[in-house]
Design a protein around this motif. Structure first.
Motif, mmCIF file in Angstrom:
data_model
loop_
_atom_site.group_PDB
_atom_site.id
_atom_site.type_symbol
_atom_site.label_atom_id
_atom_site.label_comp_id
_atom_site.label_asym_id
_atom_site.label_seq_id
_atom_site.Cartn_x
_atom_site.Cartn_y
_atom_site.Cartn_z
ATOM 1 N N ASP A 33 0.815 -1.213 0.000
ATOM 2 C CA ASP A 33 0.000 0.000 0.000
ATOM 3 C C ASP A 33 0.858 1.277 0.000
ATOM 4 O O ASP A 33 0.409 2.332 -0.433
ATOM 5 N N LEU A 34 2.126 1.179 0.448
ATOM 6 C CA LEU A 34 3.010 2.340 0.466
ATOM 7 C C LEU A 34 3.545 2.700 -0.922
ATOM 8 O O LEU A 34 3.987 3.821 -1.146
ATOM 9 N N ILE A 35 3.526 1.745 -1.842
ATOM 10 C CA ILE A 35 4.074 2.014 -3.179
ATOM 11 C C ILE A 35 3.085 1.616 -4.271
ATOM 12 O O ILE A 35 3.463 1.184 -5.346
ATOM 13 N N ASN A 36 1.813 1.805 -4.015
ATOM 14 C CA ASN A 36 0.806 1.390 -4.987
ATOM 15 C C ASN A 36 0.750 2.286 -6.220
ATOM 16 O O ASN A 36 -0.035 2.057 -7.114
ATOM 17 N N ASN A 37 1.605 3.310 -6.287
ATOM 18 C CA ASN A 37 1.632 4.193 -7.457
ATOM 19 C C ASN A 37 2.739 3.841 -8.441
ATOM 20 O O ASN A 37 3.034 4.622 -9.343
ATOM 21 N N LEU A 38 3.355 2.687 -8.277
ATOM 22 C CA LEU A 38 4.357 2.264 -9.262
ATOM 23 C C LEU A 38 3.663 2.075 -10.611
ATOM 24 O O LEU A 38 2.471 1.750 -10.668
ATOM 25 N N PRO A 39 4.398 2.270 -11.724
ATOM 26 C CA PRO A 39 3.762 2.211 -13.046
ATOM 27 C C PRO A 39 3.243 0.833 -13.452
ATOM 28 O O PRO A 39 2.448 0.734 -14.377
ATOM 29 N N SER A 40 3.685 -0.198 -12.780
ATOM 30 C CA SER A 40 3.183 -1.534 -13.104
ATOM 31 C C SER A 40 2.920 -2.284 -11.799
ATOM 32 O O SER A 40 3.456 -1.934 -10.753
ATOM 33 N N PRO A 41 2.095 -3.326 -11.866
ATOM 34 C CA PRO A 41 1.795 -4.066 -10.637
ATOM 35 C C PRO A 41 3.049 -4.710 -10.060
ATOM 36 O O PRO A 41 3.976 -5.048 -10.781
ATOM 37 N N ILE A 42 3.028 -4.861 -8.758
ATOM 38 C CA ILE A 42 4.157 -5.476 -8.078
ATOM 39 C C ILE A 42 4.037 -6.990 -8.206
ATOM 40 O O ILE A 42 3.014 -7.584 -7.887
ATOM 41 N N ASP A 43 5.116 -7.594 -8.729
ATOM 42 C CA ASP A 43 5.158 -9.048 -8.860
ATOM 43 C C ASP A 43 6.575 -9.530 -8.552
ATOM 44 O O ASP A 43 7.396 -8.765 -8.043
ATOM 45 N N SER A 44 6.872 -10.760 -8.885
ATOM 46 C CA SER A 44 8.180 -11.329 -8.543
ATOM 47 C C SER A 44 9.329 -10.642 -9.278
ATOM 48 O O SER A 44 10.475 -10.715 -8.843
ATOM 49 N N ASN A 45 9.052 -9.954 -10.401
ATOM 50 C CA ASN A 45 10.106 -9.263 -11.150
ATOM 51 C C ASN A 45 10.400 -7.859 -10.634
ATOM 52 O O ASN A 45 11.405 -7.264 -11.002
ATOM 53 N N THR A 46 9.534 -7.335 -9.797
ATOM 54 C CA THR A 46 9.660 -5.950 -9.360
ATOM 55 C C THR A 46 11.007 -5.643 -8.701
ATOM 56 O O THR A 46 11.623 -4.629 -9.037
ATOM 57 N N PRO A 47 11.518 -6.477 -7.776
ATOM 58 C CA PRO A 47 12.822 -6.145 -7.173
ATOM 59 C C PRO A 47 13.941 -6.018 -8.216
ATOM 60 O O PRO A 47 14.761 -5.102 -8.135
ATOM 61 N N GLN A 48 13.939 -6.916 -9.214
ATOM 62 C CA GLN A 48 14.968 -6.840 -10.251
ATOM 63 C C GLN A 48 14.778 -5.583 -11.114
ATOM 64 O O GLN A 48 15.748 -4.951 -11.527
ATOM 65 N N GLU A 49 13.530 -5.228 -11.379
ATOM 66 C CA GLU A 49 13.246 -4.027 -12.171
ATOM 67 C C GLU A 49 13.692 -2.772 -11.417
ATOM 68 O O GLU A 49 14.217 -1.829 -12.014
ATOM 69 N N ILE A 50 13.500 -2.769 -10.119
ATOM 70 C CA ILE A 50 13.927 -1.624 -9.310
ATOM 71 C C ILE A 50 15.457 -1.556 -9.286
ATOM 72 O O ILE A 50 16.039 -0.478 -9.407
ATOM 73 N N THR A 51 16.107 -2.698 -9.173
ATOM 74 C CA THR A 51 17.570 -2.732 -9.218
ATOM 75 C C THR A 51 18.075 -2.206 -10.551
ATOM 76 O O THR A 51 19.027 -1.420 -10.603
ATOM 77 N N GLN A 52 17.433 -2.614 -11.644
ATOM 78 C CA GLN A 52 17.824 -2.128 -12.969
ATOM 79 C C GLN A 52 17.572 -0.623 -13.090
ATOM 80 O O GLN A 52 18.395 0.109 -13.636
ATOM 81 N N ALA A 53 16.462 -0.166 -12.550
ATOM 82 C CA ALA A 53 16.165 1.270 -12.571
ATOM 83 C C ALA A 53 17.233 2.047 -11.801
ATOM 84 O O ALA A 53 17.672 3.120 -12.234
ATOM 85 N N GLN A 54 17.662 1.491 -10.683
ATOM 86 C CA GLN A 54 18.709 2.142 -9.892
ATOM 87 C C GLN A 54 20.003 2.249 -10.697
ATOM 88 O O GLN A 54 20.657 3.293 -10.694
ATOM 89 N N LYS A 55 20.361 1.199 -11.417
ATOM 90 C CA LYS A 55 21.580 1.241 -12.246
ATOM 91 C C LYS A 55 21.470 2.317 -13.324
ATOM 92 O O LYS A 55 22.436 3.041 -13.594
ATOM 93 N N GLU A 56 20.301 2.424 -13.928
ATOM 94 C CA GLU A 56 20.107 3.437 -14.970
ATOM 95 C C GLU A 56 20.178 4.847 -14.380
ATOM 96 O O GLU A 56 20.774 5.742 -14.974
#
Length: 153
Positions: A33-56
């Motif tokens: 509920d704290l991050i329900n405004n992410l552009p896509s639903p939270i699923d098992s790939n989300t942590p990796q996507e956030i890590t990739q976003a951090q690298k970018e």
């Protein structure tokens, strides 16, 4: 005394890194509920996507830091070249000569500027080497990360 023009960028970087860490913790603790405004639903790939976003984002910070540093060096060299106006003879040539030099400095190669700065005894030559390594990394990012960056110093 001038403030360091890199400080605001560095503060923004630290805030971003903290935000990414906090987002990882929120997902790990399933406080969705704290991050329900992410552009896509939270699923098992989300942590990796956030890590990739951090690298970018980190790559973009390198760009921002480099652009600010490069502008500082160009301005520094332009300021130092202003003394030319006092020594050029005939004096009618002094101002146009300085303006031409000032304009041309904008187009100097970064390696040439770093080589010039290396002549200043107060500047640690190792810092110039590290700066060149950062420039190679910046260029690697700018040119699409086509091959491994050369980070040796």
């Amino acid at each position: 005394m001038r403030s360091n023009p890199l400080d605001p960028i560095w503060r923004s970087y630290k805030i971003s890194v903290g935000s990414f860490k906090m987002t990882h913790r929120v997902i790990k603790q399933q406080q969705v509920d704290l991050i329900n405004n992410l552009p896509s639903p939270i699923d098992s790939n989300t942590p990796q996507e956030i890590t990739q976003a951090q690298k970018e984002v980190e790559a973009l910070f390198v760009f921002s830091l480099w652009a600010t540093f490069e502008r500082f060096v160009i301005s520094y060299l332009q300021d130092k070249s202003a003394v030319l106006q006092q020594h050029v003879v005939p004096s009618d040539l002094a101002s146009p000569f300085y303006e031409q030099v000032k304009k041309e400095i904008e187009f100097w190669k970064t390696d040439d500027m770093l080589e010039l700065l290396k002549k200043i005894p107060a500047i640690d030559k190792n810092l110039i080497g590290q700066t060149r390594a950062i420039l190679r990394y910046r260029n690697w990012i700018a040119h699409g990360k086509l091959k491994k960056p050369l980070l040796s110093m």
